[in-house]
Design a protein around this motif. Structure first.
Motif, PDB file in Angstrom:
ATOM      1  N   GLU A 167       0.826  -1.210   0.000  1.00 44.35           N
ATOM      2  CA  GLU A 167       0.000   0.000   0.000  1.00 44.35           C
ATOM      3  C   GLU A 167       0.858   1.258   0.000  1.00 44.35           C
ATOM      4  OE1 GLU A 167      -2.919  -0.191   3.118  1.00 44.35           O
ATOM      5  OE2 GLU A 167      -3.708  -2.115   2.414  1.00 44.35           O
ATOM      6  N   GLN A 168       1.983   1.223   0.685  1.00 45.80           N
ATOM      7  CA  GLN A 168       2.836   2.416   0.720  1.00 45.80           C
ATOM      8  C   GLN A 168       3.558   2.633  -0.608  1.00 45.80           C
ATOM      9  OE1 GLN A 168       4.822   3.328   4.714  1.00 45.80           O
ATOM     10  NE2 GLN A 168       4.453   1.149   4.882  1.00 45.80           N
ATOM     11  N   ILE A 169       3.933   1.562  -1.255  1.00 49.27           N
ATOM     12  CA  ILE A 169       4.679   1.690  -2.498  1.00 49.27           C
ATOM     13  C   ILE A 169       3.758   1.879  -3.694  1.00 49.27           C
ATOM     14  CG2 ILE A 169       6.153   0.378  -4.106  1.00 49.27           C
ATOM     15  CD1 ILE A 169       7.530  -0.760  -1.603  1.00 49.27           C
ATOM     16  N   ALA A 170       2.571   1.260  -3.652  1.00 54.13           N
ATOM     17  CA  ALA A 170       1.716   1.271  -4.855  1.00 54.13           C
ATOM     18  C   ALA A 170       0.235   1.287  -4.516  1.00 54.13           C
ATOM     19  CB  ALA A 170       2.040   0.053  -5.714  1.00 54.13           C
ATOM     20  N   GLY A 171      -0.155   1.931  -3.432  1.00 47.52           N
ATOM     21  CA  GLY A 171      -1.570   1.956  -3.059  1.00 47.52           C
ATOM     22  C   GLY A 171      -2.464   2.540  -4.135  1.00 47.52           C
ATOM     23  N   ASP A 172      -1.948   3.500  -4.893  1.00 48.84           N
ATOM     24  CA  ASP A 172      -2.749   4.128  -5.950  1.00 48.84           C
ATOM     25  C   ASP A 172      -3.008   3.185  -7.113  1.00 48.84           C
ATOM     26  OD1 ASP A 172       0.132   4.444  -6.285  1.00 48.84           O
ATOM     27  OD2 ASP A 172      -0.322   5.538  -8.113  1.00 48.84           O
ATOM     28  N   LEU A 173      -2.204   2.137  -7.248  1.00 49.09           N
ATOM     29  CA  LEU A 173      -2.321   1.208  -8.376  1.00 49.09           C
ATOM     30  C   LEU A 173      -3.107  -0.047  -8.020  1.00 49.09           C
ATOM     31  CD1 LEU A 173       1.326   1.478  -9.741  1.00 49.09           C
ATOM     32  CD2 LEU A 173      -0.719   2.549 -10.676  1.00 49.09           C
ATOM     33  N   LEU A 174      -3.518  -0.185  -6.770  1.00 49.39           N
ATOM     34  CA  LEU A 174      -4.302  -1.345  -6.378  1.00 49.39           C
ATOM     35  C   LEU A 174      -5.674  -1.309  -7.047  1.00 49.39           C
ATOM     36  CD1 LEU A 174      -3.500  -1.446  -2.556  1.00 49.39           C
ATOM     37  CD2 LEU A 174      -2.862  -3.183  -4.230  1.00 49.39           C
ATOM     38  N   PRO A 175      -6.217  -2.463  -7.412  1.00 50.02           N
ATOM     39  CA  PRO A 175      -7.584  -2.468  -7.963  1.00 50.02           C
ATOM     40  C   PRO A 175      -8.570  -1.906  -6.934  1.00 50.02           C
ATOM     41  CG  PRO A 175      -6.492  -4.594  -8.277  1.00 50.02           C
ATOM     42  CD  PRO A 175      -5.616  -3.800  -7.360  1.00 50.02           C
ATOM     43  N   ASN A 176      -9.431  -1.011  -7.385  1.00 52.11           N
ATOM     44  CA  ASN A 176     -10.427  -0.387  -6.504  1.00 52.11           C
ATOM     45  C   ASN A 176      -9.771   0.225  -5.262  1.00 52.11           C
ATOM     46  OD1 ASN A 176     -12.608  -1.354  -8.182  1.00 52.11           O
ATOM     47  ND2 ASN A 176     -12.266  -3.369  -7.270  1.00 52.11           N
ATOM     48  N   SER A 177      -8.689   0.959  -5.481  1.00 55.12           N
ATOM     49  CA  SER A 177      -7.956   1.548  -4.355  1.00 55.12           C
ATOM     50  C   SER A 177      -8.855   2.481  -3.547  1.00 55.12           C
ATOM     51  CB  SER A 177      -6.735   2.320  -4.863  1.00 55.12           C
ATOM     52  OG  SER A 177      -7.122   3.376  -5.709  1.00 55.12           O
ATOM     53  N   THR A 178      -8.676   2.443  -2.234  1.00 51.17           N
ATOM     54  CA  THR A 178      -9.457   3.268  -1.320  1.00 51.17           C
ATOM     55  C   THR A 178      -8.721   4.569  -1.028  1.00 51.17           C
ATOM     56  OG1 THR A 178      -8.417   2.316   0.640  1.00 51.17           O
ATOM     57  CG2 THR A 178     -10.350   1.160  -0.260  1.00 51.17           C
ATOM     58  N   ASP A 179      -9.415   5.456  -0.331  1.00 47.05           N
ATOM     59  CA  ASP A 179      -8.767   6.700   0.089  1.00 47.05           C
ATOM     60  C   ASP A 179      -7.563   6.398   0.979  1.00 47.05           C
ATOM     61  OD1 ASP A 179     -10.811   7.883  -1.280  1.00 47.05           O
ATOM     62  OD2 ASP A 179     -11.805   8.755   0.471  1.00 47.05           O
TER      63      ASP A 179
END
Length: 922
Positions: A278-290
């Protein structure tokens, strides 16, 4: 039957003799990693490694070492030491030929080691830290040449078996367990960073059970919400967390919500692999949360240079390099930074591999902008509901993908082009230097803008005069005009950023844009007429003809323009904004060499074949159970926090130049368990460590251990360790009764003297928090990189300009002077004295005895109590004749006739806070 017994006995004796023969008579094969590599690193590699390869000879990789040199012949011939040039050069008498050149020759034993190694085939070995973690068998004590196992009478869990084995090998014995009270204080400081809560302490100290009491205590501490605060403070050094941006201006940065995310992540025991992902790629996770987006602020803690005249691309690149180095130091405990300029001098990492790794981070939207774009915009509950309505509207009229695109734009203003990328200025310039400033008849250029056939331009601007017009030309200064944008004067006499829109002629593809600006009301040629911050090419919302469109459009603009709190986050470039990555020749960002694609070092685990070539794929590679470094690094760090020194002392360098682990099999056993048995649970890992007999030992040093192991590397006792900077402050808050347990939120400003801050340009000063806010835990203290909180720096806190894996503990007079003289600690001593007056009874001696118990966590002996009473008497005699000085020490206020007594008690309380055993984890 007797005959068979004799045969068995003879067989056992024979086996023992055979084992002894193999161990002591038959020489073992040369261990390259343990025996040869250290000599190479110490005496050869500076001339024949990653930096220098004199005569074309390198000992960094096997293929290089066995390859041809400048002479056309190899220096090492496997199996034939006598004809290997390296042996001749090591033994020749001519100092011009002998190696190491102009240094002491190798010893006979070292040369013999090289000779044997070559004759055995010059086999290369892998460094222990780069070998994947495998399951390790737990040792058991054994007798008769190690052939007859027996159960340990000391071990409480597998950790102890490994420790006991090493103690036995070195002729040492473990220390007895410490008393319950000392264990209680020790484990509480380690797990939650605070003294144990009174109710929990009473329950544990009054219990009559056995191991279940210890397990229940540890489980209660692990469940405490203060656990997250204690372990977040460790990670914040790695994340180089600060409330300012760094460099000369060192302006403020609102990033404290990342700290809140950290605390919550530790408290909920987020699996470590997920924690890193999440710290390295949280924005790229499917359906990423706030929350996933906020987690990426880990890599937005890199510094931003706001000084005018700096090169934004230079400092963007500097931030990317910092992210690469931080990722390796924080998660893999490896010195990867030197590979920026050349192949690693000691470890198997090549120069070009650095830039392949850098390519993972080179494609994010941030560009060293003053506003720290991209920013996650925090909507309140009402705004979140409004956002959901807009998203639902778009999804019904278009697609889920388009709806998410609109949601991301509203929450981050991305993707957009920052005008700081403009160049070719005429009557225009970069301001501060992160946006374009137009004077009259201005012209500038923006290269490589993807227009995408969009019809709406959204932009953020300030305008100081009415009548200005901004035009966008296609491909040439006098090219086709695709937008004519009036820029009316904005509010607050122009000094307010506003977001507006304009119609855009649909054009597809990538183009160079030229911006012009003219204003008949702008007669002064050096005055700025308007500024444009960022621009975005987009389209109107769908379903324009449907009922309710006007309301949805209004909500869209209300949300887009809302003045809301923000946090810098990581967002990946869309494909049309993708950056190209290159090798920097000799590490110089201005000298670009070969083009590279994202990749990982070939000497470690392979990149997952089905993983995307972006930060999310990188996170999968990093948290793979085949990665040899990730689990070892976290286990080693956790051990260091609990035992004072890592199993491998150099937390920052598990490479061949780092200190080898004292218990490598224990490190691997814990690392395997961390990944597999514990499923990356940090709380389970900590629980195992603190419930071991090793952790529970007394800290008194047996004479035998002092002689054989003065630094306690084999753990024949518990180590006495000075508390961390945060623990020193937090413990003083606990002892004085002033700890404010409030969690989360913006950073606070405990007392510090005026004048420490020297903030250029903005004139900011330290404004001490009011009331109980200044008594919150140290983890919440405002952290200014150029002027960190002074008392914590004195106790070895770090500035957090860069990732720091290990704080080096010092013992200086300044530390004692800080507790005795720092106004923040004098204030706490005052409150401590007030507490003792209130809770310690009427008798002064009883008050002091209670103070000692609260501070040292055990009753005072007669000698200590006598010394403190003498200090009290000396102070009382001084203050009874000088009531004004007594009142000054007490902070002023009205007189109650006991000023001298209370002031003397403050002096004693201050001394108690400064006792060695109070500042030490025993």
């Amino acid at each position: 039957m007797f005959r068979y017994g004799k045969l068995i006995a003879v067989g056992i004796i024979g086996t023992g003799i055979a084992v002894a023969y193999l161990n002591f008579v038959v020489p073992k094969p040369v261990d390259f990693t343990g025996e040869v590599k250290p000599i190479i690193n110490q005496k050869c590699i500076t001339c024949h490694g990653g930096v220098k390869q004199k005569s074309g000879f390198s000992l960094l990789f096997r293929e290089e070492a066995l390859g041809k040199t400048k002479s056309g012949k190899p220096a090492i011939i496997p199996g034939d030491a006598d004809h290997s040039e390296i042996i001749r050069r090591l033994t020749v008498r001519d100092t011009e030929e002998r190696m190491p050149y102009m240094h002491e020759p190798l010893s006979g034993e070292e040369i013999d080691l090289f000779r044997r190694w070559i004759n055995e085939g010059a086999k290369w070995g892998e460094h222990w830290a780069y070998v994947p973690v495998k399951e390790v068998e737990v040792p058991e004590p054994a007798t008769f040449f190690g052939l007859i196992p027996q159960k340990s009478s000391w071990a409480l869990n597998p950790i102890d078996n490994f420790i006991e084995q090493k103690l036995t090998e070195n002729g040492l014995e473990p220390s007895p367990p410490t008393d319950r009270r000392t264990f209680l204080r020790r484990v509480s400081l380690d797990v939650i960073g605070l003294l144990p809560p009174e109710r929990l302490a009473e329950k544990f100290l009054s219990a009559k059970g056995g191991e279940e009491d210890y397990a229940a205590l540890v489980d209660s501490l692990l469940a405490s919400p203060h656990f997250g605060e204690r372990w977040a403070s460790v990670w914040m050094d790695l994340a180089r967390y600060a409330d300012t941006k760094g460099y000369e201006k060192d302006g403020g940065r609102e990033i404290w919500r990342y700290r809140d995310w950290l605390i919550r992540a530790f408290n909920e025991d987020k699996p470590y692999d997920r924690f890193l992902t999440e710290q390295i790629a949280g924005d790229l996770l499917p359906n990423s949360t706030d929350a996933d987006l906020i987690a990426t602020a880990f890599h937005r803690n890199s510094m931003t240079n706001d000084e005018g005249g700096t090169d934004n691309e230079e400092f963007r690149t500097s931030a990317i390099i910092d992210r690469v180095n931080t990722t390796w130091t924080a998660t893999m405990g490896t010195t990867f930074g030197c590979v920026q300029c050349h192949s690693h001098p000691y470890d198997p990492f090549r120069h070009e591999e650095y830039y392949k790794f850098l390519a993972f981070f080179n494609n994010t939207r941030d560009e060293d902008s003053q506003d720290d774009y991209p920013l996650f915009r925090h909507y309140d509950d009402t705004q979140q509901q409004e956002l959901a309505k807009v998203v639902e509207w778009v999804e019904k009229g278009s697609s889920p993908e388009k709806a998410q695109e609109v949601a991301m734009f509203l929450k981050t203003w991305q993707p957009s082009y920052n005008t700081m990328v403009c160049d070719s200025f005429i009557n225009s310039a970069l301001g501060d230097p992160t946006w374009i400033e137009f004077r009259n008849n201005a012209l500038c250029r923006m290269k490589r803008a993807n227009l995408g056939n969009h019809s709406r331009l959204i932009f953020r601007y300030e305008s100081f005069f009415e009548g200005g017009t901004w035009k966008i030309h296609l491909d040439k200064p006098q090219g086709e005009v695709i937008a004519v944008v009036p820029l009316p004067k904005t509010d607050n006499n122009g000094w307010k950023w506003e977001i507006a829109e304009a119609s855009l002629k649909p054009v597809s593809g990538m183009h160079t844009l030229y911006f012009t600006y003219a204003n008949p009301n702008l007669r002064n040629s050096v005055r700025t007429g308007a500024k444009v911050d960022w621009i975005a090419f987009t389209d109107p919302l769908p379903r324009k003809a449907d009922k309710g469109y006007a309301e949805i459009e209004g909500t869209f603009w209300k949300l887009l323009r809302a003045d809301v709190p923000t946090t810098p986050v990581m967002i990946e470039n869309p494909p049309y904004m993708k950056r190209t990555s290159y090798v920097f020749e000799r590490g110089n960002w201005m000298t670009k060499g070969e083009k590279v694609e994202p990749g990982v070092p070939g000497s470690l685990n392979p990149f997952p074949p089905d993983a995307p070539a972006n930060r999310l794929g990188l996170a999968r590679w990093l948290t793979s159970k085949e990665n040899p470094l990730t689990a070892r690094t976290m286990v080693n760090r956790t051990w260091e926090q609990l035992f004072g020194t890592g199993l491998a002392e150099t937390l920052e360098d598990l490479g061949s130049q780092g200190v080898a682990p004292t218990h490598p099999r224990l490190l691997d056993w814990l690392s395997y368990a961390f990944m597999n048995d514990y499923q990356w649970s940090l709380k389970k890992l900590i629980r195992t460590m603190v419930l071991s007999a090793t952790y529970r030992q007394d800290s008194k040093i047996p004479e035998q251990a002092l002689k054989k192991d003065p630094n306690n590397r084999f753990y024949a006792r518990s180590s006495r360790v000075r508390l961390s900077a945060e623990q020193v402050r937090d413990q003083a808050l606990c002892i004085s009764g002033m700890l404010n347990p409030e969690m989360y939120g913006p950073s606070v400003y405990p007392y510090q003297p005026k004048g420490l801050w020297r903030s250029p340009y903005n004139g900011r000063d330290w404004e001490t928090s009011k009331g109980r806010e200044q008594y919150r835990r140290a983890v919440y203290t405002y952290w200014k990189r150029s002027a960190p909180y002074p008392s914590m720096i004195t106790f070895d806190g770090v500035a957090r300009d860069v990732c720091t894996a290990r704080r080096v503990r010092t013992n200086t007079p300044l530390q004692a002077l800080t507790i005795l003289n720092d106004s923040a600690y004098l204030d706490l001593a005052r409150h401590f004295a007030f507490r003792l007056r209130k809770e310690g009874g009427e008798d002064v001696k009883a008050q002091i005895a209670e103070g000692y118990r609260l501070a040292a966590w055990h009753p005072a002996d007669d000698k200590s109590l006598e010394a403190l009473m003498e200090l009290y008497t000396i102070a009382y005699n001084r203050y009874k004749d000088d009531p004004e000085k007594a009142r000054a020490l007490l902070g002023g206020g009205t007189s109650d006739g006991n000023e001298a007594k209370t002031a003397a008690l403050v002096v004693v309380a201050n001394a108690l806070l400064n006792l060695d055993e109070v500042l030490t984890k025993n």
